[in-house]
Design an enzyme around this catalytic site. Structure first.
Site, mmCIF file in Angstrom:
data_model
loop_
_atom_site.group_PDB
_atom_site.id
_atom_site.type_symbol
_atom_site.label_atom_id
_atom_site.label_comp_id
_atom_site.label_asym_id
_atom_site.label_seq_id
_atom_site.Cartn_x
_atom_site.Cartn_y
_atom_site.Cartn_z
ATOM 1 N N SER A 20 6.190 -11.278 2.446
ATOM 2 C CA SER A 20 5.715 -11.202 1.056
ATOM 3 C C SER A 20 6.643 -11.965 0.116
ATOM 4 O O SER A 20 6.193 -12.682 -0.787
ATOM 5 C CB SER A 20 5.661 -9.739 0.606
ATOM 6 O OG SER A 20 4.704 -9.035 1.342
ATOM 7 N N ARG A 24 6.008 -15.591 -2.130
ATOM 8 C CA ARG A 24 6.190 -15.597 -3.585
ATOM 9 C C ARG A 24 7.240 -16.628 -4.002
ATOM 10 O O ARG A 24 7.098 -17.289 -5.038
ATOM 11 C CB ARG A 24 6.561 -14.182 -4.070
ATOM 12 C CG ARG A 24 5.339 -13.246 -4.052
ATOM 13 C CD ARG A 24 5.757 -11.790 -3.991
ATOM 14 N NE ARG A 24 4.643 -10.862 -4.160
ATOM 15 C CZ ARG A 24 3.791 -10.512 -3.190
ATOM 16 N NH1 ARG A 24 3.897 -11.032 -1.977
ATOM 17 N NH2 ARG A 24 2.833 -9.634 -3.431
ATOM 18 N N GLY A 91 -4.029 -13.573 3.796
ATOM 19 C CA GLY A 91 -4.626 -12.912 2.624
ATOM 20 C C GLY A 91 -3.739 -13.081 1.401
ATOM 21 O O GLY A 91 -4.233 -13.238 0.275
ATOM 22 N N ARG A 119 -12.732 -11.387 4.914
ATOM 23 C CA ARG A 119 -11.997 -10.365 4.145
ATOM 24 C C ARG A 119 -12.494 -10.321 2.691
ATOM 25 O O ARG A 119 -12.904 -11.331 2.132
ATOM 26 C CB ARG A 119 -10.487 -10.631 4.239
ATOM 27 C CG ARG A 119 -10.028 -10.447 5.684
ATOM 28 C CD ARG A 119 -8.566 -10.630 5.864
ATOM 29 N NE ARG A 119 -7.795 -9.612 5.171
ATOM 30 C CZ ARG A 119 -6.472 -9.626 5.090
ATOM 31 N NH1 ARG A 119 -5.786 -10.609 5.654
ATOM 32 N NH2 ARG A 119 -5.828 -8.674 4.448
ATOM 33 N N SER A 164 -3.209 -2.373 -4.307
ATOM 34 C CA SER A 164 -3.025 -3.616 -3.551
ATOM 35 C C SER A 164 -2.136 -4.570 -4.330
ATOM 36 O O SER A 164 -2.467 -4.976 -5.450
ATOM 37 C CB SER A 164 -4.385 -4.270 -3.289
ATOM 38 O OG SER A 164 -4.209 -5.648 -3.030
ATOM 39 N N ASP A 312 1.255 -1.898 6.387
ATOM 40 C CA ASP A 312 1.294 -2.832 7.524
ATOM 41 C C ASP A 312 1.961 -2.215 8.759
ATOM 42 O O ASP A 312 1.911 -2.794 9.847
ATOM 43 C CB ASP A 312 2.030 -4.120 7.139
ATOM 44 C CG ASP A 312 1.244 -4.925 6.093
ATOM 45 O OD1 ASP A 312 0.029 -4.711 5.977
ATOM 46 O OD2 ASP A 312 1.868 -5.749 5.401
ATOM 47 N N ARG A 343 -8.138 -2.463 11.580
ATOM 48 C CA ARG A 343 -7.016 -1.884 12.335
ATOM 49 C C ARG A 343 -7.257 -0.436 12.744
ATOM 50 O O ARG A 343 -6.526 0.066 13.617
ATOM 51 C CB ARG A 343 -5.711 -2.033 11.539
ATOM 52 C CG ARG A 343 -5.225 -3.474 11.523
ATOM 53 C CD ARG A 343 -3.907 -3.664 10.786
ATOM 54 N NE ARG A 343 -3.498 -5.063 10.863
ATOM 55 C CZ ARG A 343 -2.624 -5.630 10.046
ATOM 56 N NH1 ARG A 343 -2.048 -4.922 9.066
ATOM 57 N NH2 ARG A 343 -2.306 -6.904 10.191
ATOM 58 N N ARG A 385 -0.045 -7.879 13.981
ATOM 59 C CA ARG A 385 0.565 -6.540 13.981
ATOM 60 C C ARG A 385 0.035 -5.683 15.141
ATOM 61 O O ARG A 385 0.720 -4.786 15.622
ATOM 62 C CB ARG A 385 0.356 -5.852 12.638
ATOM 63 C CG ARG A 385 0.876 -6.707 11.473
ATOM 64 C CD ARG A 385 1.594 -5.938 10.409
ATOM 65 N NE ARG A 385 2.013 -6.847 9.350
ATOM 66 C CZ ARG A 385 3.179 -7.496 9.322
ATOM 67 N NH1 ARG A 385 4.060 -7.326 10.280
ATOM 68 N NH2 ARG A 385 3.470 -8.306 8.321
HETATM 69 C C1 S3P Z 1 0.933 -8.053 0.760
HETATM 70 C C2 S3P Z 1 0.267 -6.926 0.354
HETATM 71 C C3 S3P Z 1 -0.445 -6.024 1.280
HETATM 72 C C4 S3P Z 1 0.006 -6.231 2.723
HETATM 73 C C5 S3P Z 1 0.058 -7.684 3.078
HETATM 74 C C6 S3P Z 1 1.049 -8.415 2.185
HETATM 75 C C7 S3P Z 1 1.583 -8.907 -0.261
HETATM 76 O O1 S3P Z 1 -1.832 -6.285 1.211
HETATM 77 O O2 S3P Z 1 -0.870 -5.554 3.594
HETATM 78 O O3 S3P Z 1 0.458 -7.850 4.429
HETATM 79 O O4 S3P Z 1 2.397 -9.769 0.113
HETATM 80 O O5 S3P Z 1 1.290 -8.727 -1.447
HETATM 81 P P1 S3P Z 1 -2.768 -5.588 0.098
HETATM 82 O O6 S3P Z 1 -2.354 -6.070 -1.223
HETATM 83 O O7 S3P Z 1 -4.154 -6.042 0.458
HETATM 84 O O8 S3P Z 1 -2.589 -4.112 0.292
#
Ligand code: S3P
Length: 429
Positions: A20, A24, A91, A119, A164, A312, A343, A385
């Site tokens: 994450s 960023r 995602g 998704r 989220s 996760d 999952r 995962r």
């Molecule tokens: C993430 C947020 C989570 C997590 C993903 C990484 C992020 O997803 O499951 O692996 O980097 O902001 P969600 O925001 O869909 O919960």
């Protein structure tokens, strides 16, 4: 990939940089003025998708292993890509970049692999549209591919129906380009790396309870970012260290941000012997070395506000629960159905194949722990995962665990099997 029974796991390791935070750092570096230097960047397929998207929009990014240098061009410095942006399996790339693209003066199209194209994107299309964005699902199925056209944005307050960080971050990033302030309230607090890092790059971001707010049109300045180890990657070694008898593992420099540390809280509550050593604080993100020693585990209940802090890690927690004494209930986790795979279904199917007593529910699983699991053929469904969780199960199983599609660990942890092997005392992978 065949995983066989392990005698014990012993030694030290460092896990790769946080996924994450790596995403960023690339995104915020690209829209800041001047140079951003990232160290301990996660060199996995997901984060490489993010780099490639910004390179296509004219940002000079060089990468050597875990070092990345970005010559940012400021909030309005991106240029129109000459092809569709490919977010791969990621995602985070898809949803966060959409917030940035909503504020650009050029049109973009975004797509990804078969999993990404299934998704849900309505969760960002709705709030971004409320901000004035022109963002549409090209197949009108609320999924990628997405087309994003220039529009002028205004700040909103958004009550998100889902906890989220991807949704929250997408809205806050669009907020950088909006007229007036933007804020998001979540049902429970999700990971807050966007807020911490945007502040570090110079944005005006504040957080109170489960609300994060941001002022637009700030001057973002390039920074040095050192990425801590990913607790989501450390999770496999925590579980393996607890489950394989006679094990002792030291995992160095792991991010232990409160919005991510649910795995530590739950494993400790289940009876796990985990000690935090050498706690530090760097650029707003806390880290520690984690010492784990094998321990008998008992069942627990996992739900409510804990869920976003370990979302996760639920697959590997389900493995631990299958070998714990008593019942584990995982609830309030319907989000698991819309991750890289479903999952809940995939865990239940594969755990059942190993002889576990597990049942799917609407929003999670109920698991009756057993003293052992048996070997089986595992379908990873190309979900990193899932593959890593069943590699852990294979260390304890009676009989081999054979993982199909095992190479999908490249998404977040390319050297996972090598690192696991390096701790094993006497077995072959
Ligand atoms: C993430 C947020 C989570 C997590 C993903 C990484 C992020 O997803 O499951 O692996 O980097 O902001 P969600 O925001 O869909 O919960």
């Amino acid at each position: 990939m065949k995983i066989t029974h392990a005698k014990s796991l012993r030694g030290e390791l460092t896990v790769p940089g946080d996924k994450s935070i790596s995403h960023r750092a690339v995104m915020f570096g690209s829209i800041s003025e001047g140079m951003t230097e990232i160290t301990n960047f996660l060199n996995g397929a997901d984060c490489l998708s993010t780099i490639s998207c910004f390179q296509k929009m004219g940002i000079d990014i060089t990468q050597k292993d875990t070092n990345v240098t970005i010559h940012g061009k400021g909030l309005h410095g991106l240029t129109r890509p000459d092809s569709v942006l490919d977010c791969g399996n990621s995602g985070t790339t898809t949803r966060l970049i959409s917030g940035i693209l909503a504020g650009q003066s050029f049109e973009t199209q975004l797509t990804g692999d078969a999993s990404i194209r299934k998704r849900p994107m309505k969760r960002i299309i709705t709030p971004l549209s409320l901000m004035g964005a022109d963002i549409k699902s090209m197949q009108e199925n609320e999924c990628a591919p997405l087309i994003i056209r220039p529009a002028s944005l205004h700040g909103i307050h958004y009550d998100s129906p889902v906890a989220s960080a991807q949704v929250k971050s997408s809205i806050l990033l669009a907020g950088l380009y909006a007229k007036g302030p933007t804020s998001v309230t979540e049902p429970h607090l999700s990971r807050n790396h966007t807020e911490i890092m945007l502040h570090y790059f110079g944005a005006e971001v504040t957080s109170e309870g489960t609300t994060s707010s941001l002022m637009p049109d700030v001057f973002l300045k390039g920074q040095k970012v050192h990425v801590p180890g990913d607790i989501s990657s450390a999770a496999y070694f925590l579980a393996a260290g607890l489950l394989v008898p006679g094990s002792e593992i030291l995992i160095r420099n792991v991010g232990i941000n409160k919005t991510r540390d649910g795995i530590l809280r739950v494993l400790k509550e289940m009876g796990g012997n985990i000690t935090l050593l050498n706690e530090q604080y760097d650029q707003g993100e806390p880290t520690a070395d984690l010492l784990v020693k094998s321990s008998p585990l008992h069942g627990t209940i996992i739900g409510g506000e804990l869920i976003p802090t370990l979302i996760d890690e639920i697959p590997v927690l389900a493995i631990a629960a299958s070998l714990a004494e008593g019942t584990t209930i995982i609830r309030d986790a319907a989000e698991l159905k819309v991750k890289e795979s479903n999952r809940i279904d995939v865990m239940v199917e594969n755990l059942s194949a190993m002889g576990a007593a597990v049942q799917a529910t609407e929003d999670g699983m109920i698991i009756e722990g057993k003293p052992s699991l048996k070997g089986a053929k595992i379908n990873s469904c190309n979900d990193h995962r899932i593959a890593m969780s069943f590699a852990v199960a294979g260390l304890i199983a009676e009989g081999d665990v054979d993982i199909a599609g095992a190479e999908c660990v490249n998404i977040s942890y390319p050297d996972f099997y090598r690192d696991l092997y390096s701790l094993c005392q006497k077995q072959l992978i």
